[in-house]
Every structure is written in C-alpha cells, then in structure tokens.
Scaffold this motif. Structure first.
Motif: not given
Length: 249
Positions: A42-43, A45-47, A50, A68, A99, A103, A107
């Motif tokens: 999940i992290a 897919v988000i980070a 970006v 961050s 999560v 991130i 990131l």
C-alpha cells in the motif's frame, strides 16, 4: 543466559509451531509477514509514483521532505491508539499506522534514486529523441534502482520492527509473545518474541540483498561502489554513508 537458552528451546520445539499450541509460532509469524507485506505494498503504491514524479521533474521536493519529516515524527503507538479509538479494535488501525511509517523511506528512495542519475545521461537520452516516459522507465528507473530498493528495504525493516504493536489492539502477530511476556513478567516469553522479530528482520535483509543482486544491472552496482583515486586512500562506505543517505543530500 539461561533465559536465552529457554527461549531458543521454546522456539525450536515443534509442538509450539503446531495448531494445538496456545499461540502457534508459525501462525503468528505468517500474520506478522502478512501485515508487513500488506503495509509495504500500500505504501509503495502511494509513494513510488509520487517519488518518480518528483525525481523526474525536480518539482515538489521541498514539500515531500516536509511531509516525510512530519510523518517520521509521528509516534506510531500514539497513532495506533488514536486510530483504534476511531476505527475500533483490529487490523485497520495498525495497518494505517504502518503505511504512514513506511511512506517516507519509500518516497525518499524513489526520488533520490532518480535524482542520482547523471543529468548528462538524461540530456543525451533526450537528444536521441526518447520521450519523457522512455527516459523515466528506460534510463532513470534502472539507474536509480539501488536507491529505490534501498528505500523499500528500509521501509520493510521499519514495519517488521513496529508490527509488534499490532497486538496492542488485538491484531496478533509476533508481538503477542512480547506483550504476553511483559504482562505476566515472563522474560522467556518476551525473549521468544524479540528473537523471532530479529530473526525475521535478518532474513528479510538477506532476501533484499539477493533481490538487489538479481534485479539491479551489474554495471549499475559497480557504479555505486565507492571509488577513491587517492593513493593509499581507504575510505569505506560506512564513512560516506548509506546509498539512501547519500542520495538524499
């Protein structure tokens, strides 16, 4: 020392891994791994998207560093407690906290990986007529893989260590041994949980080393090795910092 021997004996006893045990080690280990993998995916897919956007365009880095830093400053136990009050007992509260914890590392690894690519290489790719998408996927991501994987590795180890808090809100995992031991003043049971978490972290670190060797091109790995042309210089990687730290500078 006797406590360590008793803890190791408990872990190595096959009966404690079976379904008939009060807290089967195998079942709790699978739960711990599942929480780690789910939070990491999940992290990521988000980070990662970006981070790629920041690294490729060079825009938004200050905002990413600010967000961050704020996320890293949050106390995980406090976040889990707050979310448990709002969402109830179970996996949702610790999963969201994990999560949030993962991130920043992912990131930072993503945008630092792309930023570490020599601008001359990107300019040459652009001069050859490559599109921005081709430059991202065929030049920047392959060359930045060591730092990208480093971010994922750092996030994974952080989640593994913190996932013991899942049991704080009744979600199980290897933390059950630690909390049970602390609650009953049973040092052996506490050590069982601690040893299992440490062993799991070491095993995952080895897995990441294998993945990095298989995925990252040999030429890129060679380029990441510290080089010093000064005669007699013996500067080591530990002195110059980890790849992730260097890429963040």
């Amino acid at each position: 020392m006797n406590f360590f021997a008793q803890a190791l004996s408990f872990i190595l006893t096959p009966a404690n891994w079976g379904a008939t045990a009060a807290n089967p080690i195998g079942e709790k280990l699978v739960e711990h791994l599942w929480y780690t993998l789910l939070a990491l995916v999940i992290a990521a897919v988000i980070a990662i998207p970006v981070g790629f956007a920041i690294g490729h365009t060079g825009r938004g880095r200050s905002a990413a560093v600010l967000v961050s830093g704020g996320a890293r400053a949050l106390p995980t136990l406090g976040v889990i407690t707050l979310l448990a009050v709002l969402l109830g007992i179970g996996l949702r509260a610790p999963l969201i906290a994990f999560v949030i914890l993962a991130i920043p590392s992912i990131l930072a690894g993503a945008y630092a990986g792309l930023e570490s690519v020599d601008r001359k290489t990107i300019d040459a790719a652009r001069a050859m007529g490559m599109t921005e998408w081709q430059i991202l996927t065929q030049v920047e991501v392959p060359l930045g893989l060591p730092l990208i994987i480093g971010g994922l590795r750092s996030a994974t180890l952080q989640i593994v260590a913190t996932a013991t808090l899942a049991n704080y809100v009744g979600a199980g995992g290897l933390g059950i041994f630690i909390f049970l031991g602390l609650g009953t003043n049973d040092i052996v049971t506490t050590l069982v949980g601690a040893i299992l978490v440490i062993a799991l972290a070491i095993a995952l670190e080895i897995v990441y080393s294998i993945i990095q060797r298989l995925v990252v091109p040999a030429g890129v790995r060679a380029g990441q090795r510290p080089q010093n042309d000064r005669p007699g210089a013996t500067r080591t990687r530990s002195v110059v910092g980890s790849p992730l730290q260097e890429g963040s500078k």
